[in-house]
Design a protein around this motif. Sequence first.
Motif, PDB file in Angstrom:
ATOM      1  N   GLY A  34      37.840  68.340  19.199  1.00  0.00           N
ATOM      2  CA  GLY A  34      38.185  68.817  17.870  1.00  0.00           C
ATOM      3  C   GLY A  34      38.901  70.147  17.889  1.00  0.00           C
ATOM      4  N   LEU A  35      39.570  70.440  19.013  1.00  0.00           N
ATOM      5  CA  LEU A  35      40.270  71.714  19.162  1.00  0.00           C
ATOM      6  C   LEU A  35      41.756  71.496  19.341  1.00  0.00           C
ATOM      7  CD1 LEU A  35      37.906  73.497  21.699  1.00  0.00           C
ATOM      8  CD2 LEU A  35      38.061  73.904  19.256  1.00  0.00           C
ATOM      9  N   ASN A  36      42.491  72.516  18.969  1.00  0.00           N
ATOM     10  CA  ASN A  36      43.920  72.574  19.220  1.00  0.00           C
ATOM     11  C   ASN A  36      44.140  73.649  20.277  1.00  0.00           C
ATOM     12  OD1 ASN A  36      46.674  72.475  19.093  1.00  0.00           O
ATOM     13  ND2 ASN A  36      46.812  72.895  16.901  1.00  0.00           N
ATOM     14  N   HIS A  37      45.250  73.577  20.984  1.00  0.00           N
ATOM     15  CA  HIS A  37      45.529  74.556  22.041  1.00  0.00           C
ATOM     16  C   HIS A  37      45.550  75.991  21.490  1.00  0.00           C
ATOM     17  CE1 HIS A  37      46.940  75.950  25.894  1.00  0.00           C
ATOM     18  NE2 HIS A  37      47.892  76.638  25.278  1.00  0.00           N
ATOM     19  N   SER A  77      43.335  68.835  29.052  1.00  0.00           N
ATOM     20  CA  SER A  77      44.570  68.250  28.530  1.00  0.00           C
ATOM     21  C   SER A  77      44.532  68.258  27.003  1.00  0.00           C
ATOM     22  CB  SER A  77      44.716  66.815  29.032  1.00  0.00           C
ATOM     23  OG  SER A  77      43.728  65.985  28.442  1.00  0.00           O
ATOM     24  N   HIS A  78      45.679  67.924  26.415  1.00  0.00           N
ATOM     25  CA  HIS A  78      45.773  67.873  24.956  1.00  0.00           C
ATOM     26  C   HIS A  78      44.790  66.851  24.398  1.00  0.00           C
ATOM     27  CE1 HIS A  78      47.488  68.148  20.980  1.00  0.00           C
ATOM     28  NE2 HIS A  78      47.647  66.830  20.969  1.00  0.00           N
ATOM     29  N   ARG A  79      44.701  65.704  25.053  1.00  0.00           N
ATOM     30  CA  ARG A  79      43.792  64.652  24.591  1.00  0.00           C
ATOM     31  C   ARG A  79      42.328  65.104  24.664  1.00  0.00           C
ATOM     32  NH1 ARG A  79      43.535  59.301  23.630  1.00  0.00           N
ATOM     33  NH2 ARG A  79      45.607  58.723  24.289  1.00  0.00           N
ATOM     34  N   GLU A  80      41.965  65.781  25.743  1.00  0.00           N
ATOM     35  CA  GLU A  80      40.585  66.254  25.887  1.00  0.00           C
ATOM     36  C   GLU A  80      40.253  67.309  24.828  1.00  0.00           C
ATOM     37  OE1 GLU A  80      39.872  65.684  30.671  1.00  0.00           O
ATOM     38  OE2 GLU A  80      41.071  67.381  29.971  1.00  0.00           O
ATOM     39  N   LEU A  81      41.215  68.183  24.542  1.00  0.00           N
ATOM     40  CA  LEU A  81      41.005  69.175  23.487  1.00  0.00           C
ATOM     41  C   LEU A  81      40.833  68.496  22.130  1.00  0.00           C
ATOM     42  CD1 LEU A  81      43.484  72.003  24.491  1.00  0.00           C
ATOM     43  CD2 LEU A  81      40.995  72.129  24.475  1.00  0.00           C
ATOM     44  N   CYS A  82      41.633  67.468  21.871  1.00  0.00           N
ATOM     45  CA  CYS A  82      41.508  66.731  20.609  1.00  0.00           C
ATOM     46  C   CYS A  82      40.147  66.052  20.509  1.00  0.00           C
ATOM     47  CB  CYS A  82      42.621  65.697  20.486  1.00  0.00           C
ATOM     48  SG  CYS A  82      44.227  66.413  20.120  1.00  0.00           S
ATOM     49  N   ASP A  83      39.631  65.538  21.634  1.00  0.00           N
ATOM     50  CA  ASP A  83      38.305  64.926  21.637  1.00  0.00           C
ATOM     51  C   ASP A  83      37.227  65.943  21.241  1.00  0.00           C
ATOM     52  OD1 ASP A  83      39.317  62.480  22.363  1.00  0.00           O
ATOM     53  OD2 ASP A  83      38.814  62.686  24.492  1.00  0.00           O
ATOM     54  N   GLU A 141      43.620  77.288  19.408  1.00  0.00           N
ATOM     55  CA  GLU A 141      42.286  77.768  19.087  1.00  0.00           C
ATOM     56  C   GLU A 141      41.470  78.190  20.309  1.00  0.00           C
ATOM     57  OE1 GLU A 141      40.936  75.261  15.266  1.00  0.00           O
ATOM     58  OE2 GLU A 141      41.284  74.057  17.076  1.00  0.00           O
TER      59      GLU A 141
END
Length: 72
Positions: free
Chosen positions: A55-58, A47-53, A60
């Motif tokens: 340190g990634l953006n979709h 999910s978006h939140r897991e990617l942010c955790d 990337e």
Amino acid sequence: MAYETNTLGAVGSGILDRVNALITEYRAKAARRKIYRNTLRELSALSHRELCDLGLNHSEIKRVAYQAAYES
């Protein structure tokens, strides 16, 4: 007295060496493609939140998958 010269053996072994090298190279490339696909699939499932955790953006995900497979 008869003599036999085996010139095919030297040529044949060179061809076999080249075929074995091609097979080895193909397997290495296939393994890297598999790592890329698996990494891409796993990161895309987050999910978006897991990617942010992480340190990634979709945007990337492809770069990270490429680095995992081809730059390690």
